[in-house]
Design a protein around this motif. Sequence first.
Motif, PDB file in Angstrom:
ATOM      1  N   ALA A   1      24.854  -9.597 -38.395  1.00 21.31           N
ATOM      2  CA  ALA A   1      24.724  -8.395 -39.107  1.00 21.31           C
ATOM      3  C   ALA A   1      25.747  -7.968 -40.213  1.00 21.31           C
ATOM      4  CB  ALA A   1      24.537  -7.144 -38.303  1.00 21.31           C
ATOM      5  N   THR A   2      26.447  -9.053 -40.602  1.00 19.07           N
ATOM      6  CA  THR A   2      27.767  -8.799 -41.315  1.00 19.07           C
ATOM      7  C   THR A   2      27.262  -9.409 -42.994  1.00 19.07           C
ATOM      8  OG1 THR A   2      28.795 -11.105 -40.674  1.00 19.07           O
ATOM      9  CG2 THR A   2      29.583  -8.776 -39.667  1.00 19.07           C
ATOM     10  N   GLY A   3      25.995  -9.852 -43.234  1.00 17.86           N
ATOM     11  CA  GLY A   3      25.304 -10.052 -44.376  1.00 17.86           C
ATOM     12  C   GLY A   3      25.792 -11.686 -44.945  1.00 17.86           C
ATOM     13  N   LYS A   4      26.005 -12.634 -44.004  1.00 15.74           N
ATOM     14  CA  LYS A   4      26.272 -13.998 -44.126  1.00 15.74           C
ATOM     15  C   LYS A   4      25.032 -14.482 -45.038  1.00 15.74           C
ATOM     16  CE  LYS A   4      26.437 -15.157 -39.740  1.00 15.74           C
ATOM     17  NZ  LYS A   4      26.271 -13.638 -39.294  1.00 15.74           N
ATOM     18  N   THR A   5      23.667 -14.386 -44.671  1.00 17.25           N
ATOM     19  CA  THR A   5      22.580 -14.945 -45.402  1.00 17.25           C
ATOM     20  C   THR A   5      22.750 -14.435 -46.959  1.00 17.25           C
ATOM     21  OG1 THR A   5      21.225 -14.926 -43.361  1.00 17.25           O
ATOM     22  CG2 THR A   5      20.224 -14.990 -45.570  1.00 17.25           C
ATOM     23  N   ALA A   6      22.710 -13.210 -47.398  1.00 17.09           N
ATOM     24  CA  ALA A   6      22.719 -12.491 -48.412  1.00 17.09           C
ATOM     25  C   ALA A   6      24.005 -13.184 -49.376  1.00 17.09           C
ATOM     26  CB  ALA A   6      23.045 -11.257 -48.628  1.00 17.09           C
ATOM     27  N   LEU A   7      25.016 -13.289 -48.945  1.00 20.89           N
ATOM     28  CA  LEU A   7      26.185 -13.947 -49.326  1.00 20.89           C
ATOM     29  C   LEU A   7      26.064 -15.389 -49.931  1.00 20.89           C
ATOM     30  CD1 LEU A   7      29.058 -13.496 -50.748  1.00 20.89           C
ATOM     31  CD2 LEU A   7      30.149 -14.416 -48.419  1.00 20.89           C
TER      32      LEU A   7
END
Length: 301
Positions: A13-19
Amino acid sequence: MPRGLIVVCGATATGKTALALEIAQSINSIIISADSRQVYREFDIGTAKVTGSERELIPHYLIDICEPTETLTLAEYQEQAQNLVKSNITEFPLLVGGTGLYIKSIVKGLKIPRVSPQPQLRLQLQDLGQQQCYQIFKQVDPVGSEKIHVNDQVRTLRALEVFYATGIPISQQQGENPPSYPIIQIGLDCSSEELKKRIVERTKKMIEMGLIEEVEKLVKKYGWDLPLLKTLGYAEIINYLRGKLSLPEAEKEIISHTRQFAKRQRTWFRAYPEIEWFDTTSSNLVEEVLSKLEKSLTRLN
Protein backbone atom coordinates in the motif's frame (compact mmCIF):
# COMPACT_ATOMS: atom_id res chain seq x y z
CA MET A 1 23.06 -8.36 -20.34
CA PRO A 2 21.16 -5.27 -19.18
CA ARG A 3 23.02 -2.06 -18.49
CA GLY A 4 21.40 -2.02 -15.08
CA LEU A 5 18.41 -3.01 -12.97
CA ILE A 6 16.01 -0.67 -11.17
CA VAL A 7 14.26 -2.03 -8.07
CA VAL A 8 11.11 -0.43 -6.64
CA CYS A 9 10.29 -1.95 -3.26
CA GLY A 10 8.54 -1.21 0.02
CA ALA A 11 5.64 -2.30 2.18
CA THR A 12 2.18 -3.03 0.86
CA ALA A 13 0.00 0.00 0.00
CA THR A 14 2.95 2.40 -0.39
CA GLY A 15 2.24 3.04 -4.08
CA LYS A 16 4.90 0.90 -5.78
CA THR A 17 2.73 0.06 -8.79
CA ALA A 18 1.81 3.65 -9.59
CA LEU A 19 5.40 4.86 -9.28
CA ALA A 20 6.76 1.98 -11.33
CA LEU A 21 4.33 2.75 -14.16
CA GLU A 22 5.52 6.37 -14.20
CA ILE A 23 9.18 5.33 -14.27
CA ALA A 24 8.66 2.66 -16.93
CA GLN A 25 6.85 5.08 -19.21
CA SER A 26 9.51 7.73 -18.70
CA ILE A 27 12.48 5.49 -19.58
CA ASN A 28 10.65 3.13 -21.97
CA SER A 29 11.13 0.08 -19.76
CA ILE A 30 9.29 -3.05 -18.62
CA ILE A 31 8.10 -4.24 -15.21
CA ILE A 32 9.03 -7.59 -13.68
CA SER A 33 6.78 -8.41 -10.75
CA ALA A 34 8.32 -9.39 -7.42
CA ASP A 35 5.08 -10.46 -5.74
CA SER A 36 4.75 -14.04 -4.56
CA ARG A 37 0.96 -14.19 -5.05
CA GLN A 38 0.54 -12.25 -8.28
CA VAL A 39 2.21 -15.13 -10.13
CA TYR A 40 -1.06 -17.07 -9.69
CA ARG A 41 -3.97 -16.71 -12.09
CA GLU A 42 -7.44 -15.77 -10.81
CA PHE A 43 -6.10 -14.24 -7.58
CA ASP A 44 -6.57 -10.66 -8.68
CA ILE A 45 -8.42 -8.31 -6.34
CA GLY A 46 -7.01 -9.66 -3.08
CA THR A 47 -3.43 -9.41 -4.38
CA ALA A 48 -3.89 -5.87 -5.78
CA LYS A 49 -2.82 -7.20 -9.17
CA VAL A 50 -2.23 -4.65 -11.93
CA THR A 51 -5.22 -4.11 -14.20
CA GLY A 52 -5.51 -4.94 -17.86
CA SER A 53 -5.26 -1.27 -18.82
CA GLU A 54 -2.08 -0.90 -16.76
CA ARG A 55 -0.59 -3.90 -18.53
CA GLU A 56 -1.45 -2.33 -21.87
CA LEU A 57 0.51 0.77 -20.87
CA ILE A 58 3.65 -1.15 -19.91
CA PRO A 59 4.63 -4.81 -20.50
CA HIS A 60 4.44 -6.73 -17.22
CA TYR A 61 6.14 -10.07 -16.61
CA LEU A 62 5.86 -12.87 -14.01
CA ILE A 63 2.19 -12.17 -13.41
CA ASP A 64 -0.41 -14.90 -14.03
CA ILE A 65 2.19 -17.54 -14.86
CA CYS A 66 0.89 -20.34 -12.60
CA GLU A 67 -2.36 -22.11 -11.89
CA PRO A 68 -3.63 -21.70 -8.29
CA THR A 69 -3.12 -25.43 -7.76
CA GLU A 70 0.58 -25.21 -8.65
CA THR A 71 3.49 -24.08 -6.50
CA LEU A 72 6.16 -21.75 -7.83
CA THR A 73 9.39 -22.25 -5.91
CA LEU A 74 11.83 -19.45 -5.16
CA ALA A 75 14.38 -21.14 -7.43
CA GLU A 76 11.90 -21.19 -10.32
CA TYR A 77 11.01 -17.55 -9.78
CA GLN A 78 14.67 -16.56 -9.64
CA GLU A 79 15.48 -18.41 -12.86
CA GLN A 80 12.61 -16.82 -14.78
CA ALA A 81 13.35 -13.33 -13.43
CA GLN A 82 17.06 -13.60 -14.15
CA ASN A 83 16.35 -14.74 -17.70
CA LEU A 84 14.06 -11.75 -18.24
CA VAL A 85 16.64 -9.33 -16.85
CA LYS A 86 19.32 -10.77 -19.13
CA SER A 87 17.11 -10.97 -22.21
CA ASN A 88 17.86 -7.42 -23.38
CA ILE A 89 14.16 -6.57 -23.72
CA THR A 90 15.21 -3.22 -22.31
CA GLU A 91 18.41 -1.68 -20.95
CA PHE A 92 17.02 -0.93 -17.50
CA PRO A 93 14.19 -3.30 -16.51
CA LEU A 94 12.22 -2.58 -13.33
CA LEU A 95 11.88 -5.21 -10.61
CA VAL A 96 8.82 -4.17 -8.61
CA GLY A 97 7.16 -5.64 -5.53
CA GLY A 98 7.07 -6.27 -1.83
CA THR A 99 8.23 -9.88 -1.59
CA GLY A 100 11.64 -9.33 -0.03
CA LEU A 101 12.97 -12.82 -0.72
CA TYR A 102 12.08 -12.57 -4.41
CA ILE A 103 13.99 -9.30 -4.69
CA LYS A 104 16.92 -10.59 -2.64
CA SER A 105 17.18 -13.67 -4.86
CA ILE A 106 17.88 -11.35 -7.81
CA VAL A 107 19.91 -8.47 -6.35
CA LYS A 108 22.08 -10.74 -4.20
CA GLY A 109 22.14 -13.64 -6.64
CA LEU A 110 21.15 -16.15 -3.98
CA LYS A 111 22.33 -19.69 -4.57
CA ILE A 112 19.20 -21.78 -4.13
CA PRO A 113 19.22 -25.60 -4.08
CA ARG A 114 17.22 -26.82 -7.08
CA VAL A 115 15.22 -29.37 -5.13
CA SER A 116 11.49 -29.49 -5.71
CA PRO A 117 9.11 -30.14 -2.78
CA GLN A 118 8.99 -33.81 -1.67
CA PRO A 119 5.46 -34.25 -0.25
CA GLN A 120 5.84 -37.86 0.89
CA LEU A 121 9.18 -37.20 2.56
CA ARG A 122 7.76 -34.16 4.33
CA LEU A 123 4.86 -36.18 5.69
CA GLN A 124 7.23 -38.80 7.06
CA LEU A 125 9.41 -36.14 8.66
CA GLN A 126 6.42 -34.33 10.14
CA ASP A 127 5.31 -37.58 11.77
CA LEU A 128 8.64 -37.65 13.64
CA GLY A 129 7.91 -34.28 15.23
CA GLN A 130 9.92 -31.07 15.15
CA GLN A 131 12.28 -31.98 18.01
CA GLN A 132 13.37 -35.22 16.37
CA CYS A 133 13.68 -33.56 12.95
CA TYR A 134 15.87 -30.81 14.36
CA GLN A 135 18.15 -33.37 16.06
CA ILE A 136 18.59 -35.13 12.71
CA PHE A 137 19.26 -31.76 11.10
CA LYS A 138 22.00 -31.00 13.66
CA GLN A 139 23.64 -34.35 12.91
CA VAL A 140 23.66 -34.03 9.11
CA ASP A 141 24.31 -30.27 8.94
CA PRO A 142 25.71 -28.77 12.17
CA VAL A 143 26.67 -25.54 10.37
CA GLY A 144 23.22 -25.04 8.85
CA SER A 145 21.40 -25.87 12.08
CA GLU A 146 23.09 -22.95 13.84
CA LYS A 147 21.28 -20.55 11.50
CA ILE A 148 17.80 -22.03 11.98
CA HIS A 149 15.82 -21.83 15.22
CA VAL A 150 14.98 -25.11 16.92
CA ASN A 151 11.22 -24.36 16.54
CA ASP A 152 11.36 -23.31 12.86
CA GLN A 153 9.60 -26.31 11.36
CA VAL A 154 9.34 -24.96 7.81
CA ARG A 155 13.06 -24.32 7.37
CA THR A 156 14.04 -27.48 9.24
CA LEU A 157 11.90 -29.63 6.95
CA ARG A 158 13.25 -27.85 3.88
CA ALA A 159 16.84 -28.40 5.02
CA LEU A 160 16.23 -32.12 5.55
CA GLU A 161 14.36 -32.33 2.26
CA VAL A 162 17.36 -30.88 0.43
CA PHE A 163 19.81 -33.14 2.26
CA TYR A 164 17.89 -36.37 1.58
CA ALA A 165 17.34 -35.42 -2.08
CA THR A 166 20.96 -34.51 -2.81
CA GLY A 167 23.09 -36.03 -0.05
CA ILE A 168 24.66 -32.58 0.48
CA PRO A 169 23.89 -30.33 3.48
CA ILE A 170 21.85 -27.26 2.56
CA SER A 171 24.50 -24.99 4.12
CA GLN A 172 26.97 -26.16 1.46
CA GLN A 173 24.54 -25.32 -1.32
CA GLN A 174 23.70 -21.79 -0.24
CA GLY A 175 25.46 -18.46 -0.62
CA GLU A 176 25.40 -15.45 -2.91
CA ASN A 177 26.61 -14.70 -6.42
CA PRO A 178 25.67 -11.05 -7.05
CA PRO A 179 25.09 -10.00 -10.67
CA SER A 180 27.75 -7.95 -12.45
CA TYR A 181 25.35 -5.27 -13.68
CA PRO A 182 24.65 -2.21 -11.49
CA ILE A 183 21.45 -2.11 -9.44
CA ILE A 184 19.58 1.01 -8.32
CA GLN A 185 17.15 0.36 -5.46
CA ILE A 186 14.26 2.72 -4.73
CA GLY A 187 12.23 2.23 -1.55
CA LEU A 188 8.84 3.78 -0.77
CA ASP A 189 7.73 4.51 2.79
CA CYS A 190 5.55 6.82 4.87
CA SER A 191 4.51 7.33 8.47
CA SER A 192 2.74 4.52 10.30
CA GLU A 193 -0.44 6.57 10.51
CA GLU A 194 -0.41 7.31 6.79
CA LEU A 195 0.23 3.66 6.00
CA LYS A 196 -2.67 2.62 8.23
CA LYS A 197 -4.93 5.06 6.36
CA ARG A 198 -3.81 3.65 3.02
CA ILE A 199 -4.37 0.06 4.15
CA VAL A 200 -7.88 0.91 5.38
CA GLU A 201 -8.72 2.60 2.07
CA ARG A 202 -7.27 -0.23 0.02
CA THR A 203 -9.15 -2.88 1.99
CA LYS A 204 -12.46 -1.08 1.53
CA LYS A 205 -11.74 -0.64 -2.17
CA MET A 206 -10.98 -4.35 -2.60
CA ILE A 207 -14.33 -5.28 -1.06
CA GLU A 208 -16.11 -2.72 -3.25
CA MET A 209 -14.35 -4.13 -6.32
CA GLY A 210 -15.71 -7.62 -5.59
CA LEU A 211 -13.28 -9.43 -3.30
CA ILE A 212 -16.10 -11.47 -1.76
CA GLU A 213 -17.33 -12.54 -5.20
CA GLU A 214 -13.76 -13.41 -6.22
CA VAL A 215 -13.37 -15.67 -3.21
CA GLU A 216 -16.76 -17.31 -3.79
CA LYS A 217 -15.76 -18.07 -7.37
CA LEU A 218 -12.42 -19.53 -6.27
CA VAL A 219 -14.07 -21.70 -3.60
CA LYS A 220 -16.58 -23.01 -6.12
CA LYS A 221 -13.79 -23.94 -8.53
CA TYR A 222 -11.06 -25.18 -6.17
CA GLY A 223 -12.76 -25.94 -2.84
CA TRP A 224 -12.29 -24.48 0.64
CA ASP A 225 -8.86 -26.01 1.26
CA LEU A 226 -6.83 -24.44 -1.54
CA PRO A 227 -3.64 -23.20 0.21
CA LEU A 228 -3.77 -19.79 -1.47
CA LEU A 229 -7.18 -19.19 0.10
CA LYS A 230 -5.48 -19.28 3.49
CA THR A 231 -3.38 -16.22 2.68
CA LEU A 232 -3.88 -12.56 3.62
CA GLY A 233 -7.18 -11.07 2.47
CA TYR A 234 -8.59 -14.39 1.37
CA ALA A 235 -8.53 -16.26 4.69
CA GLU A 236 -10.58 -13.55 6.38
CA ILE A 237 -13.23 -13.58 3.64
CA ILE A 238 -13.34 -17.37 3.86
CA ASN A 239 -14.17 -17.03 7.56
CA TYR A 240 -16.89 -14.54 6.65
CA LEU A 241 -18.39 -16.90 4.06
CA ARG A 242 -18.35 -19.73 6.59
CA GLY A 243 -20.19 -17.61 9.13
CA LYS A 244 -17.27 -17.30 11.53
CA LEU A 245 -17.01 -13.54 11.10
CA SER A 246 -19.37 -10.74 10.15
CA LEU A 247 -18.28 -8.68 7.15
CA PRO A 248 -17.20 -5.71 9.34
CA GLU A 249 -15.19 -8.15 11.49
CA ALA A 250 -13.57 -9.69 8.40
CA GLU A 251 -12.70 -6.24 7.07
CA LYS A 252 -11.21 -5.27 10.43
CA GLU A 253 -9.09 -8.44 10.49
CA ILE A 254 -7.81 -7.86 6.95
CA ILE A 255 -6.71 -4.36 7.98
CA SER A 256 -5.05 -5.62 11.16
CA HIS A 257 -3.26 -8.51 9.45
CA THR A 258 -2.17 -6.29 6.55
CA ARG A 259 -0.67 -3.78 8.98
CA GLN A 260 1.25 -6.59 10.68
CA PHE A 261 2.46 -7.81 7.30
CA ALA A 262 3.51 -4.30 6.27
CA LYS A 263 5.48 -3.93 9.51
CA ARG A 264 7.43 -7.10 8.70
CA GLN A 265 8.09 -5.84 5.17
CA ARG A 266 9.40 -2.52 6.45
CA THR A 267 11.72 -4.31 8.87
CA TRP A 268 13.01 -6.53 6.06
CA PHE A 269 13.75 -3.73 3.59
CA ARG A 270 15.21 -1.38 6.20
CA ALA A 271 18.00 -3.91 6.74
CA TYR A 272 19.46 -3.06 3.32
CA PRO A 273 21.42 0.24 3.32
CA GLU A 274 21.70 0.23 -0.48
CA ILE A 275 17.99 1.12 -0.78
CA GLU A 276 17.37 4.85 -1.20
CA TRP A 277 14.11 5.82 0.49
CA PHE A 278 11.45 8.24 -0.69
CA ASP A 279 8.34 9.54 1.07
CA THR A 280 5.38 8.22 -0.89
CA THR A 281 3.24 11.17 0.25
CA SER A 282 5.54 13.74 -1.39
CA SER A 283 3.73 15.89 -3.95
CA ASN A 284 6.86 15.71 -6.12
CA LEU A 285 7.54 11.99 -5.66
CA VAL A 286 7.77 11.07 -9.35
CA GLU A 287 10.04 14.03 -10.12
CA GLU A 288 12.27 13.24 -7.13
CA VAL A 289 12.68 9.61 -8.11
CA LEU A 290 13.23 10.36 -11.81
CA SER A 291 15.86 12.96 -10.87
CA LYS A 292 17.65 10.37 -8.74
CA LEU A 293 17.48 7.82 -11.54
CA GLU A 294 18.69 10.30 -14.14
CA LYS A 295 21.79 11.05 -12.08
CA SER A 296 22.45 7.37 -11.46
CA LEU A 297 21.89 6.36 -15.07
CA THR A 298 24.10 9.20 -16.30
CA ARG A 299 26.98 7.82 -14.22
CA LEU A 300 26.52 4.48 -15.97
CA ASN A 301 26.87 5.97 -19.47
